[in-house]
Design a protein around this motif. Structure first.
Motif, PDB file in Angstrom:
ATOM      1  N   GLN A  33       0.879  -1.250  -0.069  1.00  0.00           N
ATOM      2  CA  GLN A  33       0.032   0.171  -0.121  1.00  0.00           C
ATOM      3  C   GLN A  33       0.875   1.269  -0.032  1.00  0.00           C
ATOM      4  OE1 GLN A  33      -3.884   0.520   2.178  1.00  0.00           O
ATOM      5  NE2 GLN A  33      -2.412   1.481   3.591  1.00  0.00           N
ATOM      6  N   ALA A  34       0.536   2.267  -0.698  1.00  0.00           N
ATOM      7  CA  ALA A  34       1.169   3.465  -0.817  1.00  0.00           C
ATOM      8  C   ALA A  34      -0.012   4.517  -0.358  1.00  0.00           C
ATOM      9  CB  ALA A  34       1.561   3.808  -2.103  1.00  0.00           C
TER      10      ALA A  34
ATOM     11  N   LYS B 277      -4.674   6.602  -1.556  1.00  0.00           N
ATOM     12  CA  LYS B 277      -4.132   5.487  -1.194  1.00  0.00           C
ATOM     13  C   LYS B 277      -4.313   4.413  -2.281  1.00  0.00           C
ATOM     14  CE  LYS B 277      -6.147   3.849   2.999  1.00  0.00           C
ATOM     15  NZ  LYS B 277      -7.052   3.199   3.699  1.00  0.00           N
ATOM     16  N   GLU B 278      -3.216   3.731  -2.409  1.00  0.00           N
ATOM     17  CA  GLU B 278      -3.303   2.829  -3.543  1.00  0.00           C
ATOM     18  C   GLU B 278      -2.462   1.718  -3.397  1.00  0.00           C
ATOM     19  OE1 GLU B 278      -1.750   4.055  -7.627  1.00  0.00           O
ATOM     20  OE2 GLU B 278      -3.004   5.768  -7.220  1.00  0.00           O
ATOM     21  N   GLU B 279      -2.914   0.246  -3.850  1.00  0.00           N
ATOM     22  CA  GLU B 279      -1.952  -0.823  -3.937  1.00  0.00           C
ATOM     23  C   GLU B 279      -0.974  -0.792  -4.921  1.00  0.00           C
ATOM     24  OE1 GLU B 279      -2.630  -2.680  -0.865  1.00  0.00           O
ATOM     25  OE2 GLU B 279      -1.837  -4.028  -2.035  1.00  0.00           O
ATOM     26  N   ILE B 280       0.127  -0.971  -4.752  1.00  0.00           N
ATOM     27  CA  ILE B 280       1.356  -1.059  -5.685  1.00  0.00           C
ATOM     28  C   ILE B 280       2.111  -2.241  -5.688  1.00  0.00           C
ATOM     29  CG2 ILE B 280       3.168   0.577  -6.820  1.00  0.00           C
ATOM     30  CD1 ILE B 280       2.001   2.900  -5.822  1.00  0.00           C
ATOM     31  N   LEU B 281       1.869  -2.985  -6.587  1.00  0.00           N
ATOM     32  CA  LEU B 281       2.550  -4.286  -6.844  1.00  0.00           C
ATOM     33  C   LEU B 281       4.100  -4.111  -6.751  1.00  0.00           C
ATOM     34  CD1 LEU B 281       1.268  -7.105  -6.578  1.00  0.00           C
ATOM     35  CD2 LEU B 281       1.777  -7.188  -8.878  1.00  0.00           C
TER      36      LEU B 281
ATOM     37  N   ASP C 191       4.881   6.120 -12.462  1.00  0.00           N
ATOM     38  CA  ASP C 191       5.074   4.766 -11.608  1.00  0.00           C
ATOM     39  C   ASP C 191       6.275   4.843 -10.711  1.00  0.00           C
ATOM     40  OD1 ASP C 191       5.072   2.321 -10.934  1.00  0.00           O
ATOM     41  OD2 ASP C 191       5.559   1.306 -12.904  1.00  0.00           O
ATOM     42  N   ILE C 192       6.027   4.551  -9.489  1.00  0.00           N
ATOM     43  CA  ILE C 192       7.231   4.504  -8.613  1.00  0.00           C
ATOM     44  C   ILE C 192       8.090   3.173  -8.780  1.00  0.00           C
ATOM     45  CG2 ILE C 192       6.241   6.347  -7.184  1.00  0.00           C
ATOM     46  CD1 ILE C 192       5.509   3.912  -5.132  1.00  0.00           C
ATOM     47  N   ILE C 193       7.439   2.037  -8.967  1.00  0.00           N
ATOM     48  CA  ILE C 193       8.343   0.894  -8.928  1.00  0.00           C
ATOM     49  C   ILE C 193       9.723   0.887  -9.757  1.00  0.00           C
ATOM     50  CG2 ILE C 193       8.354  -1.618  -9.454  1.00  0.00           C
ATOM     51  CD1 ILE C 193       6.663  -0.752  -7.085  1.00  0.00           C
ATOM     52  N   PRO C 194       9.654   1.502 -11.126  1.00  0.00           N
ATOM     53  CA  PRO C 194      10.987   1.501 -11.575  1.00  0.00           C
ATOM     54  C   PRO C 194      12.126   2.469 -10.833  1.00  0.00           C
ATOM     55  CG  PRO C 194       9.289   2.033 -13.243  1.00  0.00           C
ATOM     56  CD  PRO C 194       8.602   1.737 -11.889  1.00  0.00           C
TER      57      PRO C 194
END
Ligand code: UDP
Length: 244
Positions: free
Chosen positions: A31-32, A40-44, A221-224
């Motif tokens: 969760q972010a 609020k968001e789920e970010i895999l 997108d924060i993942i990268p």
């Protein structure tokens, strides 16, 4: 070590008891949140990245003589920590003007500060974590004078270690938030996490954001970005981290 009852659920982590009374089991969530949980968001994949980044950073700080609650990483998303009685404080250290500092004081984002600026916030969601000073901390009995001093000293030492660490992976440490607790043997230790969720990290070459501001401001997108921070830390870890 066995995982037992869930004792706390925060925005980014679950905390479980273990069969050892002074050891807790942490699981990082995907969760972010931003704006005190309004966005609020789920970010895999976020939990995995923050667990790995925090583990590497706490290990590095330990090498520099800075104690934290971190014991060891258990899996991609889990770690063992020492149980600590947490101060209801967030300690922010700033090297460069950004975020609420820029907004509140009218200082242009990116302005290098002459010395590290330390701020305290009351950790209380219902009050929106207001900024407080040392008198507030004392009068609310959140920490005693000597404890405040120790927290300040540790925070500045951590800042120096982190500035150097991030510089070596071509990142400018703009600001970050720390939390402290007291362990069963009454020692004040760094706790919680140190990750792109809790730091502002700008690429030294082009000021590209490698942190949660990208989520807060809907910039992509924060993942990268978090992966990039982890990759650089892992590369450094492989090369030299434990020898300096
Ligand atoms: N920060 C945090 N948790 C909070 C508030 C701030 O980790 O609840 C971090 C934030 O990521 C930044 C630093 O503390 O690195 C300073 O944040 P600031 O006061 O500028 O607040 P923001 O602009 O994030 O609301």
């Amino acid at each position: 070590m066995n995982k037992k009852e869930l004792i706390y659920e925060g925005k980014a982590k679950w905390l479980f008891e273990t069969d050892e009374p002074n050891i807790l089991w942490v699981t990082y969530k995907n969760q972010a949140t931003a704006g005190n949980g309004v966005k609020k968001e789920e970010i895999l994949g976020k939990g995995k990245l923050n667990n790995q980044i925090t583990s590497l950073i706490f290990d590095h700080l330990e090498q520099k003589g800075i104690k934290s609650h971190f014991i060891k990483s258990l899996s991609d998303t889990e770690q063992l920590i020492q149980k600590a009685d947490m101060f209801a404080l967030e300690v922010v250290v700033r090297n460069v003007a950004a975020g609420s500092f820029s907004k509140r004081l009218g200082v242009k984002e990116g302005t290098e500060l002459d010395f590290p600026v330390l701020e305290f916030y009351l950790k209380e969601d219902e009050l929106n974590d207001p900024i407080i000073n040392e008198d507030h901390i004392k009068v609310l009995q959140l920490a005693a004078e000597e404890e405040i001093e120790q927290i300040q000293q540790q925070a500045l030492k951590i800042n120096q270690a982190l500035i150097e660490l991030f510089k070596r992976i071509n990142i400018r440490l703009v600001d970050f938030k720390l939390e402290f607790g007291k362990t069963a043997d009454n020692k004040i230790v760094l706790a919680d996490e140190i990750s792109p969720d809790t730091c502002r990290l700008w690429d030294l070459d082009n000021n590209d954001r490698l942190d949660k501001d990208v989520f807060r401001k809907d910039l992509g997108d924060i993942i990268p970005l978090y992966q990039e921070v982890l990759d650089r830390l892992m590369q450094l870890d492989k090369e030299t981290m434990h020898n300096v």
